[in-house]
Design a protein around this motif. Structure first.
Motif, short mmCIF file in Angstrom:
data_model
loop_
_atom_site.label_atom_id
_atom_site.label_comp_id
_atom_site.label_asym_id
_atom_site.label_seq_id
_atom_site.Cartn_x
_atom_site.Cartn_y
_atom_site.Cartn_z
N ASP A 154 40.31 -33.59 -20.79
CA ASP A 154 40.44 -34.74 -21.69
C ASP A 154 39.11 -36.04 -21.42
O ASP A 154 38.75 -36.41 -22.42
CB ASP A 154 41.86 -35.44 -21.29
CG ASP A 154 42.97 -34.84 -22.05
OD1 ASP A 154 42.65 -33.97 -22.84
OD2 ASP A 154 44.22 -35.21 -21.88
N SER A 155 38.87 -35.76 -20.06
CA SER A 155 37.79 -36.71 -19.76
C SER A 155 36.62 -36.09 -20.40
O SER A 155 35.46 -36.99 -20.91
CB SER A 155 37.48 -36.83 -18.13
OG SER A 155 38.70 -37.61 -17.67
N LEU A 156 36.30 -34.69 -20.22
CA LEU A 156 35.21 -34.07 -21.01
C LEU A 156 34.91 -34.38 -22.41
O LEU A 156 33.91 -34.94 -23.02
CB LEU A 156 35.12 -32.80 -20.62
CG LEU A 156 34.02 -32.09 -21.41
CD1 LEU A 156 32.71 -32.44 -20.81
CD2 LEU A 156 34.25 -30.46 -20.93
N LYS A 157 36.19 -34.43 -23.02
CA LYS A 157 36.56 -34.79 -24.55
C LYS A 157 35.92 -36.12 -24.80
O LYS A 157 35.40 -36.47 -25.65
CB LYS A 157 37.54 -34.11 -25.19
CG LYS A 157 37.70 -32.54 -24.92
CD LYS A 157 38.85 -32.10 -25.93
CE LYS A 157 38.37 -32.37 -27.18
NZ LYS A 157 39.65 -31.63 -28.10
N ASP A 158 36.48 -36.92 -23.99
CA ASP A 158 36.15 -38.42 -24.16
C ASP A 158 34.58 -38.66 -24.07
O ASP A 158 34.22 -39.44 -24.84
CB ASP A 158 37.02 -39.14 -23.24
CG ASP A 158 38.36 -39.38 -23.42
OD1 ASP A 158 38.76 -38.97 -24.60
OD2 ASP A 158 39.10 -39.57 -22.55
N ALA A 159 33.95 -38.11 -23.09
CA ALA A 159 32.64 -38.15 -22.88
C ALA A 159 31.61 -37.63 -24.22
O ALA A 159 30.95 -38.18 -24.51
CB ALA A 159 32.24 -37.76 -21.53
N LEU A 160 32.22 -36.66 -24.64
CA LEU A 160 31.55 -35.92 -25.73
C LEU A 160 31.74 -36.75 -26.89
O LEU A 160 30.77 -37.06 -27.75
CB LEU A 160 32.11 -34.39 -25.81
CG LEU A 160 31.43 -33.41 -24.83
CD1 LEU A 160 32.10 -32.48 -25.06
CD2 LEU A 160 30.18 -33.22 -25.00
N ARG A 161 32.85 -37.32 -27.07
CA ARG A 161 33.30 -38.15 -28.19
C ARG A 161 32.28 -39.47 -28.34
O ARG A 161 31.80 -39.85 -29.40
CB ARG A 161 34.68 -38.57 -28.42
CG ARG A 161 35.05 -39.57 -29.26
CD ARG A 161 34.89 -39.03 -30.73
NE ARG A 161 35.49 -40.04 -31.69
CZ ARG A 161 34.82 -41.06 -32.32
NH1 ARG A 161 33.68 -41.37 -31.74
NH2 ARG A 161 35.31 -41.73 -33.14
N VAL A 162 32.10 -39.91 -27.18
CA VAL A 162 31.31 -41.28 -26.87
C VAL A 162 29.66 -40.77 -27.41
O VAL A 162 29.00 -41.42 -28.03
CB VAL A 162 31.27 -41.90 -25.62
CG1 VAL A 162 30.38 -43.11 -25.54
CG2 VAL A 162 33.03 -42.47 -25.63
N MET A 163 29.27 -39.69 -26.53
CA MET A 163 27.94 -39.18 -26.54
C MET A 163 27.50 -38.94 -28.18
O MET A 163 26.38 -39.06 -28.49
CB MET A 163 27.68 -38.22 -25.57
CG MET A 163 26.24 -37.74 -25.59
SD MET A 163 26.10 -36.72 -24.42
CE MET A 163 26.03 -37.63 -22.79
N LEU A 164 28.34 -38.04 -28.69
CA LEU A 164 28.15 -37.62 -29.87
C LEU A 164 28.58 -38.50 -31.12
O LEU A 164 27.54 -38.60 -32.19
CB LEU A 164 28.85 -36.31 -30.35
CG LEU A 164 28.62 -35.24 -29.28
CD1 LEU A 164 29.49 -34.02 -29.67
CD2 LEU A 164 27.15 -34.82 -29.35
N PHE A 165 29.39 -39.33 -31.04
CA PHE A 165 29.80 -40.20 -32.26
C PHE A 165 30.04 -41.71 -31.67
O PHE A 165 30.85 -42.19 -32.11
CB PHE A 165 30.98 -39.67 -32.64
CG PHE A 165 30.91 -38.27 -33.16
CD1 PHE A 165 30.52 -38.06 -34.67
CD2 PHE A 165 31.47 -37.26 -32.72
CE1 PHE A 165 30.48 -36.74 -34.93
CE2 PHE A 165 31.54 -35.86 -33.08
CZ PHE A 165 30.83 -35.69 -34.26
N GLU A 166 29.08 -42.21 -30.93
CA GLU A 166 29.41 -43.55 -30.47
C GLU A 166 29.68 -44.49 -31.14
O GLU A 166 30.27 -45.53 -31.45
CB GLU A 166 28.09 -43.86 -29.56
CG GLU A 166 28.49 -45.07 -28.67
CD GLU A 166 27.21 -45.51 -27.51
OE1 GLU A 166 27.22 -46.32 -26.87
OE2 GLU A 166 26.36 -44.71 -27.72
#
Length: 420
Positions: free
Chosen positions: A347-359
């Motif tokens: 979940d932490s990884l997906k949250d990080a990707l969500r912010v990085m890709l779609f901030e």
């Protein structure tokens, strides 16, 4: 099953310290290729012998050992010149291969797609070509590797011209594959959907993480280079946004230059990614040296400037896994701890990707008059269309987009009507 003796030569203190780990990795590669290891040798020597690589006395000792252990294969944890390989075979009286030939042999076994097989064959032929020079009738006794797979004796018996012609033909076929991939990438670039590439040292858990994120059932194994062919899948977030996830071949120290060259068409998927997840096996004996090996390959293919997240995998095998998980922070999402096997930290990884890709992506509801229907065609180029419906004289859309892109469409944004 062929019985093999493994040899590593250290000429510096650093090489000596890393020698045992490197031999252990070579043993894993040998087992993956299908041979049995009966003995391992780590020799320290101030310089490399131009003729035998190792010292002549060690070669004589090796010849005696080969007979005593009934070994039929000698594997060097280094790259040998054609002269060294030929001299060793003549002196020891059995087949000698180097690290490059061993890895090429594994790739020959593991490639499944037509593209993968072409890339492996090209790498093998480029490796074998300089070994044809001046060998004459000796060609018939040089096999391709363990079990003489790949081009093997049949390919080596062909003359130099036919091999060059085959290399030329393969390059053209790979070029056609690369053109198709380039066209596919350009099509993806026309939309705002990003791509994330998984990279990592072989057996770091990339395929397991790929399955975890994409809910796929791609083949996984503890063997080195369990998967070779690139795979691309869609991964969705709970809010409807999604990205494409790609997985490619695992890297390794001293990855043969022949493979890097041949697999450039595949590795372009990494170079063109919007984000790279570098998967690290934290249970490995020396993870930092493996991180360096992967970073070197990324630099080699021109991908070192792409935003990167270090994903430290396999925390389920660590006694302090709970403490490691607590290190995951939304304020430092470039270095995360996960277990692809149990799902911890994902979940932490997906949250990080969500912010990085779609901030800067937000949810918008728009109402477009049917008289302006030509506007509808532009939406997939700059937004993610979640829903679309007709309502009387209007098209109504539910989209995710960044605030800058939606500026030209503010007159059509629905105010106070955010539910369908």
């Amino acid at each position: 099953m062929e019985r093999s003796i493994l040899i590593n030569l250290a000429t510096t203190k650093k090489e000596k310290l890393e020698g045992e780990e490197s031999l252990q990795e070579l043993e894993g590669l040998t087992a993956t290729a299908g041979a049995q290891v009966v003995h391992k040798i780590l020799q320290s020597r101030s310089e490399i012998s131009p003729k035998y690589f190792i010292g002549e006395g060690k070669v004589e000792e090796l010849a005696q050992m080969r007979g005593d252990l009934e070994a039929d294969l000698i594997i060097f944890d280094h790259n040998l010149t054609p002269i060294q390989q030929r001299s060793l075979e003549e002196k020891i009286g059995t087949k000698v291969i180097d690290r490059t030939q061993l890895i090429l042999d594994i790739f020959a076994q593991r490639a499944r797609s037509k593209e993968g097989k072409l890339q492996v064959e090209l790498a093998q032929l480029n490796y074998l070509l300089p070994r044809l020079v001046g060998k004459g009738q000796a060609l018939s006794r040089l096999g391709a590797g363990i079990g003489t797979r790949g081009p093997g004796e049949k390919k080596l018996e062909e003359d130099r011209r036919r091999i060059l012609d085959r290399i030329s033909k393969i390059k053209k076929e790979i070029e056609n594959v690369q053109k198709r991939r380039t066209h596919q990438r350009k099509s993806r670039k026309k939309s705002p959907i990003p791509t994330v590439s998984l990279v990592g040292y072989t057996n770091s858990g990339k395929s397991t993480l790929f399955n975890c994120l994409s809910h796929e059932k791609m083949y996984t194994s503890s063997q080195l280079f369990a998967t070779l062919d690139p795979v691309l899948r869609r991964v969705s977030f709970v809010d409807g946004l999604y990205f494409f996830l790609s997985d490619t071949v695992g890297f390794i120290k001293k990855l043969p230059i022949e493979l890097i060259t041949s697999f450039k068409a595949t590795l372009l998927e990494v170079k063109e990614a919007d984000c790279i997840c570098h998967i690290i096996d934290i249970t490995s004996p020396n993870p930092e040296s493996r991180i360096e090996a992967v970073d070197n390959v990324l630099a080699e293919i021109g991908a070192s400037r792409i935003p990167l997240i270090r994903v430290r995998n396999k925390i389920d095998l660590m006694p302090n896994s709970k403490e490691l998980l607590k290190k995951n922070s939304p304020f430092d999402s470039r270095d995360l701890y996960v277990s692809a096997k149990t799902g911890e930290g994902i979940d932490s990884l997906k949250d990080a990707l969500r912010v990085m890709l779609f901030e800067d992506f937000h949810l918008y509801y728009l109402r477009i008059p049917k008289s302006k229907k030509e506007l509808i065609h532009s939406f997939p180029k700059w937004s993610v269309v979640l829903k679309r419906r007709e309502n009387g004289d209007y098209f109504e859309l539910k989209i995710m987009a960044d605030s800058q892109s939606v500026l030209n469409f503010l007159p059509y944004v629905k105010r106070g009507e955010d539910k369908w």
